[in-house]
Motif scaffolding. Structure first.
Motif, PDB file in Angstrom:
ATOM      1  N   TYR A  97      33.308  41.218  41.060  1.00 50.66           N
ATOM      2  CA  TYR A  97      34.032  41.356  39.802  1.00 50.66           C
ATOM      3  C   TYR A  97      35.027  40.212  39.650  1.00 50.66           C
ATOM      4  O   TYR A  97      35.671  39.818  40.614  1.00 50.66           O
ATOM      5  CB  TYR A  97      34.853  42.654  39.780  1.00 50.66           C
ATOM      6  N   ASP A  98      35.198  39.717  38.442  1.00 50.83           N
ATOM      7  CA  ASP A  98      36.259  38.770  38.136  1.00 50.83           C
ATOM      8  C   ASP A  98      37.482  39.622  37.782  1.00 50.83           C
ATOM      9  O   ASP A  98      37.469  40.335  36.787  1.00 50.83           O
ATOM     10  CB  ASP A  98      35.866  37.880  36.954  1.00 50.83           C
ATOM     11  N   ASP A 101      42.037  38.622  35.181  1.00 56.08           N
ATOM     12  CA  ASP A 101      42.758  39.402  34.183  1.00 56.08           C
ATOM     13  C   ASP A 101      42.732  40.846  34.672  1.00 56.08           C
ATOM     14  O   ASP A 101      41.733  41.537  34.525  1.00 56.08           O
ATOM     15  CB  ASP A 101      42.078  39.281  32.821  1.00 56.08           C
ATOM     16  N   GLN A 104      41.328  43.872  32.577  1.00 57.59           N
ATOM     17  CA  GLN A 104      39.914  44.045  32.304  1.00 57.59           C
ATOM     18  C   GLN A 104      39.057  43.362  33.358  1.00 57.59           C
ATOM     19  O   GLN A 104      38.636  42.220  33.175  1.00 57.59           O
ATOM     20  CB  GLN A 104      39.571  43.486  30.934  1.00 57.59           C
ATOM     21  N   PRO A 105      38.774  44.042  34.471  1.00 55.66           N
ATOM     22  CA  PRO A 105      37.852  43.457  35.456  1.00 55.66           C
ATOM     23  C   PRO A 105      36.470  43.300  34.828  1.00 55.66           C
ATOM     24  O   PRO A 105      36.046  44.136  34.040  1.00 55.66           O
ATOM     25  CB  PRO A 105      37.826  44.481  36.590  1.00 55.66           C
ATOM     26  N   HIS A 106      35.804  42.216  35.177  1.00 60.73           N
ATOM     27  CA  HIS A 106      34.501  41.921  34.586  1.00 60.73           C
ATOM     28  C   HIS A 106      33.466  41.756  35.700  1.00 60.73           C
ATOM     29  O   HIS A 106      33.626  40.905  36.565  1.00 60.73           O
ATOM     30  CB  HIS A 106      34.607  40.639  33.756  1.00 60.73           C
ATOM     31  N   ARG A 108      30.580  40.300  37.450  1.00 56.95           N
ATOM     32  CA  ARG A 108      29.893  39.010  37.340  1.00 56.95           C
ATOM     33  C   ARG A 108      28.515  39.033  37.989  1.00 56.95           C
ATOM     34  O   ARG A 108      27.625  38.323  37.552  1.00 56.95           O
ATOM     35  CB  ARG A 108      30.723  37.901  37.991  1.00 56.95           C
ATOM     36  N   ARG A 138      39.545  31.511  39.956  1.00 56.74           N
ATOM     37  CA  ARG A 138      39.425  32.924  39.597  1.00 56.74           C
ATOM     38  C   ARG A 138      39.685  33.798  40.815  1.00 56.74           C
ATOM     39  O   ARG A 138      39.502  33.380  41.951  1.00 56.74           O
ATOM     40  CB  ARG A 138      38.021  33.238  39.069  1.00 56.74           C
TER      41      ARG A 138
END
Length: 179
Positions: A97-98, A101, A104-106, A108, A138
């Motif tokens: 996960y990114d 921020d 809001q983890p994203h 990947r 990141r």
């Protein structure tokens, strides 16, 4: 997600991995790293003279910041995941996960990793993260999961030089003439 979609996601993102399993699984999982993933810039050792010596090697070699290989535009992250109890399954899912921020983890990337046998309490492997997929500078959270349950996790940083933009735009003569 279907299996085909996950395979396409793994290969489409340029994510590669190789796995090896620590030899003394039971002994290695009982200790200060239970439920954690240790990350390193060098290969993770899979043996030592004693359990205490092994933990010392891991602590010394552990790293949370990774510099980009500028030629290949990627980061190679070696890791060792330690489970709190023996896993009665042959498959785990590794998710990246990114979390730069924090609001809001994203997700990947996500891929399956097959183990040598049931009852394992650790996994030693590596992953290559490509700049095109993950970006640069990141924070990445890595989890090792089984059937939706997080077995081990960690957070690390991938660092590199961001692209610099001058703000100057060059137009061709056709573009400046109008239409």
């Amino acid at each position: 997600m279907t299996r085909m979609y996950l395979r396409a996601l793994v290969f489409g993102l340029g994510l590669t991995f190789v796995a090896a399993v620590a030899s003394d699984r039971e002994a290695l999982a009982r200790g200060p790293f239970d439920g954690k993933i240790v990350t390193s810039q060098k290969r993770i050792p899979v043996s030592a003279r004693s359990q205490k010596a092994y933990y010392a090697k891991l602590r010394k070699q552990s790293s949370k910041k990774f510099q980009e290989d500028t030629d290949k535009k990627q980061w190679k992250v070696y890791f060792a995941a330690f489970f709190k109890k023996p896993l009665n399954d042959l498959e785990v899912t590794i998710k990246l996960y990114d979390v730069t921020d924090r609001k809001q983890p994203h997700l990947r990337a996500s891929f399956e990793q097959f183990l040598d046998g049931r009852g394992q309490t650790s996994l030693v492997s590596y992953v290559k993260l490509e700049r095109e997929t993950f970006g640069v500078n990141r924070r990445v959270r890595m989890t090792v999961e089984n059937r939706g349950r997080v077995l081990a996790e960690t957070t690390f940083e991938i660092l590199g030089e961001a692209e610099k933009y001058s703000g100057k735009v060059d137009f061709s003569e056709e573009e400046t003439q109008g239409q």
